[in-house]
Design an enzyme around this catalytic site. Structure first.
Site, PDB file in Angstrom:
ATOM      1  N   GLN A  72      41.864   1.069  55.560  1.00  0.00           N
ATOM      2  CA  GLN A  72      40.922   1.693  54.630  1.00  0.00           C
ATOM      3  C   GLN A  72      41.547   2.910  53.956  1.00  0.00           C
ATOM      4  OE1 GLN A  72      38.115   1.002  53.313  1.00  0.00           O
ATOM      5  NE2 GLN A  72      37.515   2.969  52.441  1.00  0.00           N
ATOM      6  N   GLU A  73      42.364   3.667  54.685  1.00  0.00           N
ATOM      7  CA  GLU A  73      42.943   4.892  54.151  1.00  0.00           C
ATOM      8  C   GLU A  73      44.072   4.623  53.154  1.00  0.00           C
ATOM      9  OE1 GLU A  73      41.799   7.788  54.449  1.00  0.00           O
ATOM     10  OE2 GLU A  73      40.410   7.603  56.111  1.00  0.00           O
ATOM     11  N   SER A  74      44.963   3.685  53.475  1.00  0.00           N
ATOM     12  CA  SER A  74      46.177   3.559  52.653  1.00  0.00           C
ATOM     13  C   SER A  74      46.632   2.133  52.412  1.00  0.00           C
ATOM     14  CB  SER A  74      47.329   4.301  53.341  1.00  0.00           C
ATOM     15  OG  SER A  74      47.736   3.601  54.523  1.00  0.00           O
TER      16      SER A  74
ATOM     17  N   PRO B  58      42.742   5.535  48.284  1.00  0.00           N
ATOM     18  CA  PRO B  58      42.766   6.822  48.950  1.00  0.00           C
ATOM     19  C   PRO B  58      42.541   7.963  47.970  1.00  0.00           C
ATOM     20  CG  PRO B  58      44.530   5.429  49.749  1.00  0.00           C
ATOM     21  CD  PRO B  58      43.922   4.724  48.582  1.00  0.00           C
TER      22      PRO B  58
END
Length: 485
Positions: free
Chosen positions: A293-295, A464
């Site tokens: 989800q972040e990167s 992000p």
């Protein structure tokens, strides 16, 4: 004569027989919508309900797993089990064969197709084509009811296949068109990005438990009272949210991209996720889902606001948790695991899993203070501030002045943590079904239990850069407060 008369009057009811034996016999099949073996043992929407019902009766739940619905129906028709869980709706054809009881989940028959063939808008567009379906399903009944208005459409039943098997063959193009249940499509769609949804056959109806027609009504009536009680106390809604609340459809690009990254990026970092999850006593697949989800598992990811690395840490957060090089994948994953564990421990112990983890993810994203504001709004509205399904309705209100002016921490883009949690739940759901769990820390069982229960969802994957400014801050009690993750 008196003795015979007394014996004749003492025939116990079905419910009394169950209590006398101390066992509730249930026949079911394996499906993510009904029953399956999860990381923490057997689970599934129907299974969890049946377990609660057995507890209500004060008896043991004894499960028999059938090969398919044909076996489930056969066992119930011969009165060899008390309840059949087949993921079917009540049908007029069942009236003289089974008794039925709705379970709270609605589904409908959905025509699906391989994306490389022309999309049908109705059965009329499938003239000369063949639809493929599992045996003993709602779909054949639906097709039979419209057969007179859909001349030229035929169908084939595949006794050896389940819904996932049908979808797998539509995915490859072996079967261009098929019919599956909407709930099973939701639970499996991410694995088959080449499969597209066309249209529904008939209206949605509630799925049901089936009971032998030979039984008296004592067990059915007890189950009906139980279902009503579960509906009134919110258990039905909680279970529905637990198993279906994060399953908004993936679009083709989102699903295909994720599965491509699972195959090509995740292997490079899987060992690091496993190792650090073990250190911080969490499920590595959850840690990996956060990282995606972040990167999208890019160790060199950088945003204009200064967050960077595979876990997209800010400089302040990295300094606080002892990370020197945010662009080093190993350090970044270690930092993300450590930080999430700190956030998770901050969530009140009284909140049970999996909700506690969903709250921790929301806090990780939007900040502990804003999460507490949303929980207070939830309580003020008479709903449960310890249930994610309730609180996620109030988080988006933090972006509206009439609401956030009443809170301690003020404005927040509250829709973002809702999507953030939903996305990670969906990623985790996929990883949990295709990957083995991490090696556990023998000395201490993981607190992240019961997670394998799983708007635009993943199809609107935020980069992000888009949500970097709205990640969690550590609670003041933990010391320095980094402005973002």
């Amino acid at each position: 004569m008196i003795l015979l008369s007394l014996n004749g009057c003492s025939q116990p009811s079905t419910l009394q027989e169950i209590r006398n034996e101390g066992v509730l016999h249930v026949i079911t099949r394996v499906a993510p919508s009904i029953y399956y073996e999860g990381r923490g043992g057997p689970t599934g929407y129907d299974y969890e309900l049946a377990k609660l019902f057995a507890e209500e009766l004060g008896v043991e739940l004894r499960l028999r797993v059938a090969e398919d619905n044909t076996e489930v129906l056969s066992v119930i028709s011969r009165d060899f089990a008390h309840i059949g869980m087949a993921g079917l709706s009540a049908q007029p054809l069942f009236d003289n064969q089974y008794k039925s009881l709705p379970t709270g989940i609605e589904a409908q028959s959905i025509v699906v197709y391989n994306r490389d063939v022309e999309r049908p808008e109705s059965l009329a567009d499938l003239k000369g084509e063949r639809l493929h379906l599992v045996s003993d399903s709602n779909h054949e009944y639906q097709l039979q009811t419209v057969a007179n208005t859909a001349s030229g459409v035929s169908w084939q039943v595949h006794p050896g296949l389940d819904a996932a098997g049908i979808l797998a063959r539509v995915e490859t193009g072996e079967l261009p068109y098929a019919v599956v249940s909407s709930n099973e499509l939701e639970l499996n769609h991410v694995f088959f990005p080449q499969v597209k949804q066309a249209f529904a056959l008939g209206d949605a109806t509630q799925l049901a438990w089936l009971f032998p027609i030979k039984q008296d009504d004592s067990l059915v009536n007890a189950a009906k009272a139980f279902m009503e009680k579960m509906q009134e106390n919110g258990t039905i809604a909680q279970l529905a949210e637990r198993f279906y609340g994060h399953l908004d459809h993936l679009n083709y690009v989102g699903a295909r991209t994720f599965m491509h990254h699972v195959e090509n990026r995740l292997p490079k970092y899987e060992a690091l996720f496993r190792e650090n999850a073990s250190i911080f006593n969490m499920d590595w697949r959850l840690l990996a889902a956060i990282g995606y989800q972040e990167s999208h598992w890019r160790p060199n990811a950088v945003s204009p606001t200064g967050v960077r690395g595979l876990m997209m840490l800010t400089r302040n957060t990295a300094n606080y948790i002892g990370i020197n090089n945010r662009l080093d994948a190993e350090e970044s994953i270690q930092g993300g695991a450590k930080y999430f564990r700190m956030v998770h421990e901050r969530i009140p112990d009284r909140i049970a899993e999996p909700d506690r983890t969903w709250f921790a993810l929301a806090s990780y994203n939007v900040g502990f203070g804003h999460l507490e504001d949303a929980r207070r709004l939830t309580a003020g509205a008479g709903k449960n501030p310890d249930r994610w399904m309730d609180v996620k309705e109030f988080l988006p209100l933090l972006a509206q002045k009439e609401w956030y002016k009443k809170t301690r921490y003020g404005y927040a883009r509250g829709h973002e943590p809702v999507l953030y949690v939903q996305n990670i739940r969906r990623y985790y759901d996929v990883l949990a079904r295709i990957m083995n769990p991490a090696e556990r820390v023998a000395a201490a069982p993981s607190p992240f239990v019961g997670l394998e229960q799983s708007t635009e969802g993943l199809s609107n994957m935020e980069s992000p850069e888009e949500d970097a400014e709205h990640r969690a801050s550590l609670p003041p009690e933990l010391g320095m407060v980094p402005p973002t993750l």
